[in-house]
Design a protein around this motif. Structure first.
Motif, short mmCIF file in Angstrom:
data_model
loop_
_atom_site.label_atom_id
_atom_site.label_comp_id
_atom_site.label_asym_id
_atom_site.label_seq_id
_atom_site.Cartn_x
_atom_site.Cartn_y
_atom_site.Cartn_z
N LEU A 27 0.84 -1.21 0.00
CA LEU A 27 0.00 0.00 0.00
C LEU A 27 0.87 1.25 0.00
N HIS A 28 1.96 1.21 0.75
CA HIS A 28 2.88 2.36 0.77
C HIS A 28 3.50 2.57 -0.61
N ARG A 29 3.90 1.48 -1.26
CA ARG A 29 4.46 1.61 -2.62
C ARG A 29 3.44 2.23 -3.58
N TYR A 30 2.17 1.86 -3.42
CA TYR A 30 1.12 2.42 -4.27
C TYR A 30 0.98 3.93 -4.04
N ALA A 31 0.88 4.35 -2.76
CA ALA A 31 0.74 5.78 -2.46
C ALA A 31 1.95 6.54 -2.97
N GLU A 32 3.13 5.99 -2.80
CA GLU A 32 4.36 6.61 -3.27
C GLU A 32 4.36 6.74 -4.79
N ALA A 33 3.89 5.71 -5.49
CA ALA A 33 3.82 5.75 -6.96
C ALA A 33 2.84 6.81 -7.44
N LEU A 34 1.76 7.04 -6.71
CA LEU A 34 0.78 8.05 -7.11
C LEU A 34 1.30 9.47 -6.90
N ASP A 35 2.24 9.64 -5.97
CA ASP A 35 2.78 10.97 -5.70
C ASP A 35 3.66 11.47 -6.84
N ALA A 41 4.42 2.40 -14.09
CA ALA A 41 4.92 2.01 -12.77
C ALA A 41 3.76 1.70 -11.82
N VAL A 42 2.70 2.48 -11.91
CA VAL A 42 1.51 2.20 -11.08
C VAL A 42 0.89 0.87 -11.51
N ALA A 43 0.76 0.67 -12.81
CA ALA A 43 0.17 -0.57 -13.32
C ALA A 43 1.02 -1.79 -12.95
N ALA A 44 2.33 -1.62 -12.83
CA ALA A 44 3.21 -2.73 -12.46
C ALA A 44 2.97 -3.21 -11.03
N LEU A 45 2.21 -2.46 -10.25
CA LEU A 45 1.87 -2.87 -8.89
C LEU A 45 0.72 -3.87 -8.88
N PHE A 88 -2.20 9.59 1.18
CA PHE A 88 -2.01 9.04 2.51
C PHE A 88 -2.99 7.89 2.71
N ILE A 89 -2.49 6.77 3.15
CA ILE A 89 -3.34 5.61 3.41
C ILE A 89 -3.38 5.42 4.92
N VAL A 90 -4.59 5.33 5.46
CA VAL A 90 -4.75 5.25 6.91
C VAL A 90 -5.65 4.09 7.31
N SER A 91 -5.46 3.63 8.52
CA SER A 91 -6.28 2.60 9.16
C SER A 91 -6.44 1.33 8.33
N PRO A 92 -5.34 0.77 7.81
CA PRO A 92 -5.50 -0.46 7.04
C PRO A 92 -5.92 -1.62 7.94
N ARG A 93 -6.92 -2.36 7.50
CA ARG A 93 -7.37 -3.56 8.20
C ARG A 93 -7.09 -4.75 7.29
N THR A 94 -6.19 -5.63 7.73
CA THR A 94 -5.79 -6.75 6.89
C THR A 94 -6.56 -8.01 7.25
N THR A 95 -6.83 -8.81 6.24
CA THR A 95 -7.45 -10.12 6.43
C THR A 95 -6.65 -11.12 5.60
N TRP A 96 -6.07 -12.08 6.27
CA TRP A 96 -5.35 -13.15 5.58
C TRP A 96 -6.39 -14.15 5.13
N VAL A 97 -6.62 -14.26 3.83
CA VAL A 97 -7.68 -15.10 3.28
C VAL A 97 -7.24 -16.55 3.23
N GLU A 98 -6.05 -16.76 2.71
CA GLU A 98 -5.46 -18.09 2.56
C GLU A 98 -3.99 -17.89 2.21
N PRO A 99 -3.20 -18.94 2.21
CA PRO A 99 -1.80 -18.75 1.85
C PRO A 99 -1.66 -18.02 0.50
#
Length: 158
Positions: A27-35, A41-45, A88-99
């Motif tokens: 997510l940080h790489r994405y926000a950085e790419a948008l700046d 480069a954005v599509a490569a994400l 700026f990306i805030v309050s990320p809530r992660t869910t591990w779906v499967e390996p």
């Protein structure tokens, strides 16, 4: 003595933690790419067959499938609005779906500066990522823009 099942459970927890952290870092790489946007480069994400979905206030918008279409979308958006932006990306809530699969729900904020206006906006991201080791890529990204406004206009209820 530790049993084989306890070791297997520990290895699964470590994998879950490593994969969710790799996805969150993406997510940080994405926000950085948008700046400093370079559409390719954005599509490569995204994965080769990844999809980007845009919405406005929960209403369906557009869907771009594949890196070429995603790059074209960011190229079009950049041409339509060349203002300098910070994301700026805030309050990320992660869910591990499967390996190898992680979902993240987060809020985003952005500021923009053009020659004649300052803009602020926010919304939500709903992301699904494929994770392989330290490498994470979006398979699906939903951008739901809630507000984008010129500071002179503001965010009035009317």
């Amino acid at each position: 003595m530790t049993s084989q099942s306890e070791i297997a459970a520990l290895l699964r927890r470590v994998r879950r933690l490593e994969e969710t952290e790799a996805a969150r870092n993406h997510l940080h790489r994405y926000a950085e790419a948008l700046d400093d946007p370079v559409p390719e480069a954005v599509a490569a994400l995204f994965t080769e067959d990844g999809a980007l979905h845009t919405r406005l206030g929960g209403r369906p918008g557009r869907t771009m499938a594949g890196r070429e279409a995603i790059a074209a979308f960011y190229r079009e958006r950049g041409a339509a609005d060349p203002a300098e932006k910070r994301h700026f990306i805030v309050s990320p809530r992660t869910t591990w779906v499967e390996p190898g699969v992680v979902e993240i729900a987060s809020y985003f904020l952005f500021t923009a500066r053009a020659d004649d206006a300052s803009v602020i906006g926010w919304g939500t991201y709903r992301d699904r990522l494929r994770v392989d080791g330290d490498t994470a890529l979006f398979t699906d990204k939903i951008i739901d823009l809630h507000v984008g406004t010129d500071l002179a206009q503001g965010w009035a209820r009317s």
